[in-house]
Design an enzyme around this catalytic site. Structure first.
Site, short mmCIF file in Angstrom:
data_model
loop_
_atom_site.label_atom_id
_atom_site.label_comp_id
_atom_site.label_asym_id
_atom_site.label_seq_id
_atom_site.Cartn_x
_atom_site.Cartn_y
_atom_site.Cartn_z
CD GLU A 83 -17.30 15.81 -103.22
OE1 GLU A 83 -17.06 14.09 -102.36
OE2 GLU A 83 -18.37 15.54 -103.55
CG HIS A 114 -22.01 12.96 -106.67
ND1 HIS A 114 -22.36 11.82 -105.46
CD2 HIS A 114 -21.31 13.93 -105.78
CE1 HIS A 114 -21.28 12.19 -103.97
NE2 HIS A 114 -20.83 13.46 -104.76
CG HIS A 143 -30.18 13.02 -99.89
ND1 HIS A 143 -29.01 14.10 -100.06
CD2 HIS A 143 -29.23 11.52 -99.60
CE1 HIS A 143 -28.15 13.21 -98.93
NE2 HIS A 143 -28.62 12.16 -99.27
CG HIS A 195 -14.49 10.18 -104.03
ND1 HIS A 195 -14.99 11.18 -102.73
CD2 HIS A 195 -13.85 9.37 -104.00
CE1 HIS A 195 -14.92 9.21 -102.39
NE2 HIS A 195 -14.11 8.24 -102.86
CG HIS A 200 -17.26 10.53 -105.76
ND1 HIS A 200 -17.43 10.56 -106.50
CD2 HIS A 200 -17.87 11.10 -104.52
CE1 HIS A 200 -17.67 12.11 -105.88
NE2 HIS A 200 -18.06 12.27 -105.15
#
Length: 437
Positions: A337, A331, A288, A361, A367
């Protein structure tokens, strides 16, 4: 009509609304054509390197020194500026809001601005603020400019017509517009009430990120950024000019329209961008990639790779990686964010995150996907799959984003947001290496 624009790449335009209005070979001639005044609008220090030096020459009917005369203070209690630290009683937590209702009364782009978070310090020109705008009425004979920072405007509902000194831009859902610091403009709703998001960037201007090993193409391509052609109005009526400066608001009155720029040339200009032209790249084998591959624009700091603000989107795209957990993983991040959803569903939060909604966040608050998204991603068939009909975005900054009292007390704040992770039960079994749920 529009011109192609490349943010931060030193491109130079010339455009005139009246033939011959643009002087040739001299920026500030002794006598400008048609009795115009020459004026320079600078977005960088005069001695900035050529690649980052930004300025435009405007040829206008009257110089803008007339726009800032005797001023009176204006109270806009919902528009806040960093540093803004208030006691609101909200706990330190991951936060999410449903959409803010559009009011029935008349509010303009200026009076309908609602600040959600602030970060940094406007006095030292670092950081940002995130706002929701609510527009039900046009700005009539009223003009605004922001001396504190540039504005990135992202409509979620309704179309906006943004009239600037350098021309007119029209944007709807999936478009953004960036209005540079110090540029005068007004906003009108085109097709009914409008709601959207604004990032007020106090720091270095937004620019295109470096592509690194990606190479010459993909992500946001320069050819898709557009800036307006020259346009003017010769209107001799009383106008109000609202100025935002160091967090305060001031109003002056003049007897004519300030949209009197007949011609201009330079590289300091408003621009628009259709987010659907973003060309995403991603894993085509396994694993990813980091969300930085979705960065449209970045406002850098002096520390390489550390942004004052990153503007990141999560658009339609193919998911094809083998043997990989495809949604965003769990993470904790050094960046803070603030996320919004323009339309569709967000794949990591398919329920509870609505178009027009928001989440926050902050730095080092963990989160990730909710339980249903985790189970679906862990056990779903990993065949190529295209996410369609979706557009989420993120305003990400290196600085903590502090809640305003307005955001902390909004009725649309979800008091059960953290429950989306409550069902993540313990699955560990030392006797079963191949966990299958």
């Amino acid at each position: 009509m529009v011109l192609r624009y490349m943010p931060g790449f030193g491109n130079d335009f010339e455009t005139e609304a009246l033939e011959g209005a643009l002087p040739q070979g001299q920026n500030s001639p002794q006598r400008c054509p048609y009795g115009l005044y020459a004026e320079q609008l600078s977005g960088s220090p005069f001695t900035a390197p050529r690649g980052t030096n930004e300025r435009s020459w405007l040829y206008r009917m009257r110089p803008s020194v007339q726009h800032v005369g005797r001023q009176v203070k204006l109270d806009l209690p919902h528009w806040k500026t960093a540093p803004h630290i208030v006691e609101h009683g909200a706990p330190l937590a991951q936060l999410r809001w449903d959409p803010v209702p559009i009011p029935k009364e008349d509010v303009t782009f200026v009076t309908g601005m609602r600040t959600m978070t602030t970060a940094g310090d406007v006095y030292t020109q670092v950081g940002m603020a995130v706002h929701v705008y609510l527009v039900t009425a046009p700005m009539v004979d009223e003009v605004f400019y922001n001396a504190d920072g540039e504005l990135l405007i992202a409509p979620q509902q309704g179309t906006l017509r943004i009239t600037t000194e350098l021309g007119i831009l029209e944007i709807g859902a999936a478009d953004i517009a960036v209005v540079p610091r110090g540029t005068k403009f007004k906003v009108e709703p085109v097709d009914g009430p409008s709601r959207g998001y604004v990032c007020e960037n106090y720091g270095a201007k937004f620019t295109l990120p470096d592509r690194g090993p990606i190479g010459a193409n993909c992500l946001a391509n320069p050819r898709d950024f557009k800036t307006p052609v020259a346009w003017y109005e010769e209107k001799e009526t009383k106008h109000r000019i609202i100025i935002k400066w160091c967090g305060g608001f001031h109003v002056s009155e003049i007897g004519h329209s300030p949209f009197d720029v007949v011609a201009w040339h330079g590289n300091y200009a408003p621009y628009k961008y259709d987010l659907r032209t973003f060309s995403p790249v991603g894993a085509i084998g396994f694993d990813h990639p980091d969300p930085s591959i979705f960065t449209v624009l970045t406002a850098p700091t002096g520390e390489a790779g550390t942004a004052n603000v990153d503007f990141v989107i999560f658009p339609e795209r193919w998911l094809v990686a083998e043997n990989s957990f495809r949604p965003p993983w769990y993470h904790m991040n050094i960046m803070s964010e603030f996320m919004g959803l323009l339309y569709g569903r967000y794949d990591a939060k398919e329920e509870g995150f609505q178009p027009g909604g928001m989440s926050l966040h902050n730095c080092m608050l963990p989160h990730g996907p909710d339980r249903d998204a985790f189970i679906k991603a862990s056990f779903g068939e990993l065949k190529p799959h295209k996410l369609t009909g979706t557009m989420a975005f993120m305003f990400e900054t290196r600085f903590p984003q502090l809640l305003t009292k307005y955001a902390a007390t909004l009725p649309t704040l979800q008091d059960n947001y953290a429950d989306c992770w409550r069902g993540l039960e313990k699955n560990f079994d030392k006797n079963r290496r191949d966990w299958n749920g």
